[in-house]
Enzyme design. Structure first.
Site, PDB file in Angstrom:
ATOM      1  N   ASP A  44      41.938  -2.724  27.294  1.00  0.00           N
ATOM      2  CA  ASP A  44      42.402  -2.590  25.923  1.00  0.00           C
ATOM      3  C   ASP A  44      43.702  -1.790  26.006  1.00  0.00           C
ATOM      4  O   ASP A  44      43.956  -1.087  26.989  1.00  0.00           O
ATOM      5  CB  ASP A  44      41.357  -1.915  25.024  1.00  0.00           C
ATOM      6  CG  ASP A  44      41.662  -2.175  23.543  1.00  0.00           C
ATOM      7  OD1 ASP A  44      42.785  -2.645  23.230  1.00  0.00           O
ATOM      8  OD2 ASP A  44      40.798  -1.910  22.680  1.00  0.00           O
TER       9      ASP A  44
HETATM   10  C1  BGC Z   1      42.624  -3.048  19.936  1.00  0.00           C
HETATM   11  C2  BGC Z   1      42.499  -4.429  20.564  1.00  0.00           C
HETATM   12  C3  BGC Z   1      43.809  -5.169  20.453  1.00  0.00           C
HETATM   13  C4  BGC Z   1      44.896  -4.330  21.105  1.00  0.00           C
HETATM   14  C5  BGC Z   1      46.264  -4.974  21.014  1.00  0.00           C
HETATM   15  C6  BGC Z   1      43.809  -2.295  20.478  1.00  0.00           C
HETATM   16  O1  BGC Z   1      44.028  -1.107  19.781  1.00  0.00           O
HETATM   17  O2  BGC Z   1      41.444  -2.314  20.148  1.00  0.00           O
HETATM   18  O3  BGC Z   1      41.485  -5.161  19.928  1.00  0.00           O
HETATM   19  O4  BGC Z   1      43.714  -6.428  21.044  1.00  0.00           O
HETATM   20  O5  BGC Z   1      44.977  -3.073  20.443  1.00  0.00           O
HETATM   21  O6  BGC Z   1      46.690  -4.986  19.695  1.00  0.00           O
END
Ligand code: BGC
Length: 821
Positions: A224
């Protein structure tokens, strides 16, 4: 491309080139590598559309219903088709891999990203998730199932350690991931921020032992965003790709660690092989066949989204408004002369939830607009907001903003430290986010400050509030006078994403007359909005806010008066961006503001009242027994109002069945809040309907429930342990669709189990009087439990009982089956 060919490509790369492929090039892409013919690969959020590389209203994407709404359809064919639509969107936007679906569970309705997850039930989540992934990947676009695992809440999500028993982990939280890896063949998995049982997920042995080992996952495990913290995550069988880039914990440090023998070279080779496999699958390698998803026309997209939204609407209650009448819905069009469409979400409907799931739809149809269009000129449609549901100031309405050159909207100027304008943007918006750069030729580090120039016009006399939302230093000049010179901060401990989705605000009061215009200049010196474990966030977000002061009491009175004089009142209530979003959990399940009061007053004034609930997650509906009709619409995407009109007027049946239990109150619900950094999943296997069944608590609306516009009689169930055939008859007067649900139970089990658990389901349709038979397949897992002592799946031999019916609360048919150990 075959693995042998991928290995040949791998052989062309030296260690530095390999390691370069394992950290992103920027926020949304991977480095190209000419030595193997690899072009730049682009990833993008997901799941309510495909946003693309810019966070910007100029870059629009189809806004599909939010995942809970998709699961509410219980219709895997529809969701697979939607996956194909999303693949076309991805290709149109230059995206190779979509960061979706989200298959964390509705462990608790307080979860801020509840709307972004499918269901409280692992089987339903897995089935819908498999369909979503197949649709995308059959068209050559990668899916990324996320967030592996137990990221079921937002509070302290970067650091919380979830304590969950091995059995519960396997049977509940890992189950959807397992289905999507094994049956869906997903190409990427995103490792979550949180820890599980003592290890942060980017370094967790669950990746090596379960995901890549037992399940045989051959794709990429991506972190993530900013979740990768160390070289430890680079170990054998662990994380493959660090996002975003170009900085991060690997790079030169990983090269050095390999040279020093601290990380085996084979571990790096395996990660690169996986990355190359993914790039081959999406057609980013020269030698691989490029993928081209089948394109959809705008008309096809609109029609599909309209039908999908209606298929997810759950009609939770539909009673007569007066004795001697039939159920209130569908509305009888010929009896309508005047319709009152009331409530804060009637015009400002929420079509999607906040955070990384945000997309910018090309248009949205509000409930008011949808009903007006459907009812036509002969029916008068009146509207009153009935009070605010948020005390936040909204971004200024672009219709009331005029640029210095006379056009609609604002001019944004990017200045260097000496005050020289390096670039400008013309925007028809008042909410801004830039990520990674301010444009192709304007890196963030060249810009010291950003200015917004506009003229604000008042539509009505009165006190207006003009302000800014964001984090850092701001200066607001109104009519040439500096009115605010301030530094705004996030509350201590806030998630940096809160700075994007619910940025703190300051404002000043300005008296304006109808039609008066005033010049407004907002200056901002950007700073990182927060700190993701020591990494600078190259993301700048702020808003220019304008709103006229209003009187909630007067608005409620006006709405009640409109309801009284109407043939029917449609009250659209819901949550706000302040309540449901990534970055924080909810504190309360009550509808915000005066909405409960509004509903009570409206139904008192006019018993012919339909309440439409526009929320991504359950809210408390204390008045539910006092209104004839309650329709739950979730966050239904850009076609919201058209789908609503179709359902209210009976052109379409509301197709949804609840994928999550709606509690009647806030007693005994699991908490999303860690205690001293630890969050215990003490409810164990008993999530959602399983807990209500065990405790004998009657929720507001049961899992699996929902009404259509016809009635059904369930006639018989036959078959065996692996499949049953359910016969049912449409006993109503119109064609309809039903979701046949099969649950299992184990009388006298030696193992702790839910009272009943969902085992299978199928969708049927029939004409009035028609009898249909539907086959429901029941997977082997129905009868298995995770044996914690032996660390493997086990089957308790003997009798299991199957229960079939239209919802978890209504199961008229039973069948006993014998299962071998
Ligand atoms: C989220 C993810 C997301 C990523 C990119 C993170 O903060 O938890 O679900 O894909 O950001 O935006």
């Amino acid at each position: 491309m075959h693995d042998d060919d991928l290995r040949k490509l791998l052989g062309r790369l030296d260690l530095e080139q390999e390691v370069r492929l394992l950290t992103g090039a920027d926020v949304w892409s991977l480095h190209p590598e000419p030595a193997v013919g690899l072009r730049r690969l682009v990833v993008s959020d997901g799941p309510a559309g495909v946003r693309g590389e810019r966070w910007d209203e100029r870059d629009t994407s189809a806004n599909v219903p939010s995942p809970t709404a998709l699961a509410a359809t219980w219709d895997v064919d529809r969701i697979e088709r939607l996956g194909r639509l999303l693949a076309a969107e991805a290709r149109r936007r230059g995206v190779d891999v979509v960061l979706a679906p989200t298959v964390n569970l509705h462990r608790t309705p307080y979860g801020g990203r509840h709307f972004e997850c499918f269901s409280e039930d692992p089987l339903l989540t897995g089935r819908i998730g498999v369909a979503y992934v197949r649709g995308l990947q059959d068209e050559g676009v990668g899916a990324t199932v996320k967030h592996f695992v137990a990221n079921d809440q937002e509070t302290e999500r970067f650091s919380a350690d979830v304590r969950v028993d091995e059995r519960v982990l396997r049977e509940v939280y890992l189950a959807p991931f397992e289905a999507i890896v094994r049956e869906g063949g997903v190409w990427a998995v995103m490792a979550a921020y949180n820890g599980v049982n003592g290890t942060t997920m980017t370094e967790s042995p669950l990746q090596r032992d379960v995901l890549k080992g037992e399940w045989g996952f051959d794709g990429v495990v991506v972190s993530d965003w900013f979740a990768a913290r160390s070289l430890a995550a680079a170990g054998t069988g662990l994380l493959d790709l660090v996002m975003p880039g170009p900085r991060g914990p690997w790079g030169d440090a990983l090269v050095a660690a390999v040279r020093a023998g601290e990380v085996p070279e084979s571990a790096v080779d395996d990660k690169v092989l996986r990355v190359l496999r993914l790039t081959g699958r999406v057609g980013a390698l020269e030698d691989a066949a490029g993928t081209a998803a089948t394109p959809w026309t705008e008309e096809e997209i609109s029609a599909e989204l309209r039908a999908t939204a209606a298929s997810g609407f759950v009609l939770a209650r539909n009673e007569p408004a007066a004795s001697g009448e039939g159920p209130l819905l569908p509305l009888e069009r010929r009896r309508l002369r005047r319709v009152a469409v009331l409530g804060p979400n009637a015009v400002e409907a929420r079509t999607l939830g906040g955070g990384s799931a945000t997309v910018f739809p090309p248009y949205t149809v509000s409930p008011l607009a949808g009903l007006r269009a459907a009812l036509g000129p002969d029916v008068e449609v009146v509207h009153g907001r009935g009070g605010r549901s948020t005390h936040r100031l909204p971004p200024a309405d672009p219709d009331l903003l005029r640029r210095p050159d006379g056009g609609r909207g604002v001019e944004v100027r990017f200045l260097d430290a000496g005050g020289t304008v390096l670039g400008t943007e013309v925007r028809e918006a008042a909410a801004f986010t830039w990520q990674g750069s301010y444009g192709p030729d304007l890196p963030m580090d060249r810009v010291r400050s950003v200015e917004v120039h506009t003229r604000v016009r008042a539509e009505e006399d009165g006190t207006h509030r003009i302000g800014v939302s964001g984090v850092g230093p701001f200066r607001v000049t109104v009519g040439g006078e500096i009115r605010l010179d301030t530094r705004i901060s996030l509350p201590p401990g806030a998630d940096p994403v809160e700075g994007m989705v619910r940025p703190p605000q300051e404002s000043v009061a300005v008296q304006l007359r109808t039609g008066e215009e005033v010049e407004v200049v907002v200056g901002h010196v950007p700073e990182p909005a927060g700190d993701f474990e020591g990494t600078d966030v190259e993301s700048v977000t702020f808003q220019v806010n304008v709103a006229r002061d209003t009187d909630d009491d007067a608005e409620v009175e006006q709405a009640v008066a409109l309801a009284r004089d109407a043939d029917v009142a449609v009250v659209v209530v819901g949550t706000t961006e302040e309540v449901e979003s990534e970055g924080f959990d909810r504190d309360s399940l009550a509808l915000p503001g005066r909405q409960d009061d509004l509903v009570r007053r409206v139904v008192e004034a006019n018993p012919r009242t339909v309440v439409v609930v526009n929320s991504g997650a359950p809210v408390l509906l204390p008045w539910a027994d006092d209104v004839p009709a309650v329709l739950l619409t979730w966050f239904p995407g850009q076609e919201c109002g058209n789908a609503l009109a179709d359902v209210l007027l009976g052109a379409t049946e509301p197709g949804g069945r609840l994928p999550v239990t709606w509690p009647a109150d806030e007693e005994c619900l699991p908490s999303p809040r860690p205690v001293e950094g630890t969050l215990r999943y003490d409810e164990g296997l008993f999530v959602g309907h399983r807990r209500h069944d065990r405790d004998g608590r009657e929720p507001r609306f049961r899992f699996g429930s929902g009404l259509g516009y016809t009635s059904w009689e369930f006639l018989s169930v036959e078959g065996g342990a692996s499949a049953v055939t359910v016969r049912l008859c449409n006993t109503g007067t119109r064609r309809g669709r039903e979701v046949v649900q099969v649950y299992a139970s184990r009388p006298g089990s030696a193992v702790e189990r839910p009272v009943r658990w969902l085992a299978g389901f199928a969708v049927v349709a029939a004409d009035p009087g028609e009898e249909v038979a539907v086959r429901v397949d029941l997977p082997e897992r129905t009868y298995q439990h995770w044996d914690e002592a032996a660390h493997r799946w086990a089957t308790e031999a003997g009798p299991f009982r199957l229960h079939a019916g239209p919802s978890s609360g209504v199961l008229p048919l039973e069948l006993d089956v014998q299962v071998q150990g």
